[in-house]
Design a protein around this motif. Structure first.
Motif, PDB file in Angstrom:
ATOM      1  N   LYS A  18      20.665  61.408  36.156  1.00 51.48           N
ATOM      2  CA  LYS A  18      19.248  61.078  36.029  1.00 51.48           C
ATOM      3  C   LYS A  18      18.841  60.238  37.225  1.00 51.48           C
ATOM      4  O   LYS A  18      19.679  59.625  37.886  1.00 51.48           O
ATOM      5  CB  LYS A  18      19.001  60.303  34.739  1.00 51.48           C
ATOM      6  CG  LYS A  18      19.242  61.120  33.488  1.00 51.48           C
ATOM      7  CD  LYS A  18      18.982  60.304  32.251  1.00 51.48           C
ATOM      8  CE  LYS A  18      19.242  61.138  31.008  1.00 51.48           C
ATOM      9  NZ  LYS A  18      19.059  60.366  29.784  1.00 51.48           N
ATOM     10  N   VAL A  19      17.548  60.206  37.506  1.00 52.02           N
ATOM     11  CA  VAL A  19      17.041  59.379  38.600  1.00 52.02           C
ATOM     12  C   VAL A  19      17.474  57.930  38.352  1.00 52.02           C
ATOM     13  O   VAL A  19      17.350  57.420  37.238  1.00 52.02           O
ATOM     14  CB  VAL A  19      15.499  59.480  38.707  1.00 52.02           C
ATOM     15  CG1 VAL A  19      14.961  58.489  39.717  1.00 52.02           C
ATOM     16  CG2 VAL A  19      15.081  60.899  39.077  1.00 52.02           C
TER      17      VAL A  19
ATOM     18  N   HIS B 109      15.539  60.512  43.752  1.00 50.88           N
ATOM     19  CA  HIS B 109      14.483  61.512  43.556  1.00 50.88           C
ATOM     20  C   HIS B 109      15.006  62.663  42.707  1.00 50.88           C
ATOM     21  O   HIS B 109      16.181  63.007  42.777  1.00 50.88           O
ATOM     22  CB  HIS B 109      13.999  62.076  44.901  1.00 50.88           C
ATOM     23  CG  HIS B 109      13.454  61.047  45.830  1.00 50.88           C
ATOM     24  ND1 HIS B 109      12.236  60.457  45.654  1.00 50.88           N
ATOM     25  CD2 HIS B 109      13.973  60.495  46.952  1.00 50.88           C
ATOM     26  CE1 HIS B 109      12.006  59.598  46.623  1.00 50.88           C
ATOM     27  NE2 HIS B 109      13.057  59.589  47.428  1.00 50.88           N
ATOM     28  N   ARG B 110      14.091  63.280  41.960  1.00 53.12           N
ATOM     29  CA  ARG B 110      14.444  64.476  41.201  1.00 53.12           C
ATOM     30  C   ARG B 110      14.727  65.624  42.166  1.00 53.12           C
ATOM     31  O   ARG B 110      14.203  65.665  43.261  1.00 53.12           O
ATOM     32  CB  ARG B 110      13.304  64.890  40.277  1.00 53.12           C
ATOM     33  CG  ARG B 110      13.089  63.959  39.135  1.00 53.12           C
ATOM     34  CD  ARG B 110      11.899  64.438  38.299  1.00 53.12           C
ATOM     35  NE  ARG B 110      11.551  63.441  37.321  1.00 53.12           N
ATOM     36  CZ  ARG B 110      11.864  63.532  36.033  1.00 53.12           C
ATOM     37  NH1 ARG B 110      12.496  64.600  35.585  1.00 53.12           N
ATOM     38  NH2 ARG B 110      11.537  62.572  35.202  1.00 53.12           N
TER      39      ARG B 110
ATOM     40  N   HIS C 189      22.749  67.798  40.727  1.00 54.24           N
ATOM     41  CA  HIS C 189      21.392  68.001  40.237  1.00 54.24           C
ATOM     42  C   HIS C 189      20.870  66.682  39.661  1.00 54.24           C
ATOM     43  O   HIS C 189      21.553  66.038  38.866  1.00 54.24           O
ATOM     44  CB  HIS C 189      21.352  69.106  39.197  1.00 54.24           C
ATOM     45  CG  HIS C 189      21.834  70.420  39.729  1.00 54.24           C
ATOM     46  ND1 HIS C 189      21.035  71.259  40.457  1.00 54.24           N
ATOM     47  CD2 HIS C 189      23.047  71.016  39.683  1.00 54.24           C
ATOM     48  CE1 HIS C 189      21.721  72.320  40.821  1.00 54.24           C
ATOM     49  NE2 HIS C 189      22.960  72.203  40.367  1.00 54.24           N
ATOM     50  N   VAL C 190      19.658  66.300  40.067  1.00 53.59           N
ATOM     51  CA  VAL C 190      19.070  65.051  39.624  1.00 53.59           C
ATOM     52  C   VAL C 190      17.880  65.394  38.723  1.00 53.59           C
ATOM     53  O   VAL C 190      16.941  66.068  39.135  1.00 53.59           O
ATOM     54  CB  VAL C 190      18.604  64.191  40.823  1.00 53.59           C
ATOM     55  CG1 VAL C 190      18.046  62.859  40.330  1.00 53.59           C
ATOM     56  CG2 VAL C 190      19.747  63.978  41.801  1.00 53.59           C
ATOM     57  N   LYS C 191      17.912  64.879  37.466  1.00 50.39           N
ATOM     58  CA  LYS C 191      16.847  65.153  36.489  1.00 50.39           C
ATOM     59  C   LYS C 191      15.880  63.997  36.422  1.00 50.39           C
ATOM     60  O   LYS C 191      16.189  62.866  36.595  1.00 50.39           O
ATOM     61  CB  LYS C 191      17.440  65.393  35.113  1.00 50.39           C
ATOM     62  CG  LYS C 191      18.246  66.667  35.047  1.00 50.39           C
ATOM     63  CD  LYS C 191      18.749  66.857  33.648  1.00 50.39           C
ATOM     64  CE  LYS C 191      19.534  68.160  33.557  1.00 50.39           C
ATOM     65  NZ  LYS C 191      19.935  68.455  32.204  1.00 50.39           N
TER      66      LYS C 191
END
Length: 153
Positions: free
Chosen positions: A59-60, A118-119, A151-153
């Protein structure tokens, strides 16, 4: 020569078309061809570089643990750096470099954390640089690892 001598394997007929000298010629030619191929074939340095980035999804605001190492018999001294970029295109930025290592003794290593700000996608790679001596100087890229995507959510 009698038929019995031919059957017993005596004489020229039993040696075949080339005979003793022909066999030597074939052997010398094969050894010469092998030596020519080895002389023309380029020599490649042995080595490896590997990088891991975990977890694969964050996550961010969370951190990604980036760890890698590399070595090459073409280098005496090396330093291993972790690099990142936001997205799948663009410039790579160095997150952190490890200490300069005597590659004859131990692989160069890096162990760091990077914050996901950042997402989207963060990509990481490792780069093994060769340097002039134990205090550094004139880095040159020796190896680059495969890209690891987070992957950033």
């Amino acid at each position: 020569m009698t038929d019995e001598a031919k059957k017993a394997g005596n004489g020229r007929a039993a040696r075949g078309i080339l005979g003793r000298r022909g066999g030597r010629l074939v052997t010398v030619t094969a050894v010469g061809a092998a030596a020519a191929v080895l002389a023309v074939t380029p020599a490649f340095a042995k080595g490896s570089a590997d990088l891991s980035a975990s977890p694969g999804t964050v996550k961010v605001g969370q951190t990604v643990h980036v760890k890698g190492q590399g070595g090459s018999d073409a280098l005496r001294y090396g330093v291993f750096c972790a690099q990142q970029r936001v997205g799948t295109k663009g410039a790579w930025h160095t997150v952190k470099c490890g200490h300069i290592a005597d590659i004859d003794v131990v692989d160069a290593k890096v162990d760091t954390k990077a914050k996901a700000t950042h997402r989207g996608v963060l990509q990481f790679r490792g780069v093994l640089y060769g340097v002039d001596g134990p205090k550094g100087g004139h880095p040159s890229v020796d190896r680059t690892t495969d890209i690891r995507t987070v992957h950033v959510k």
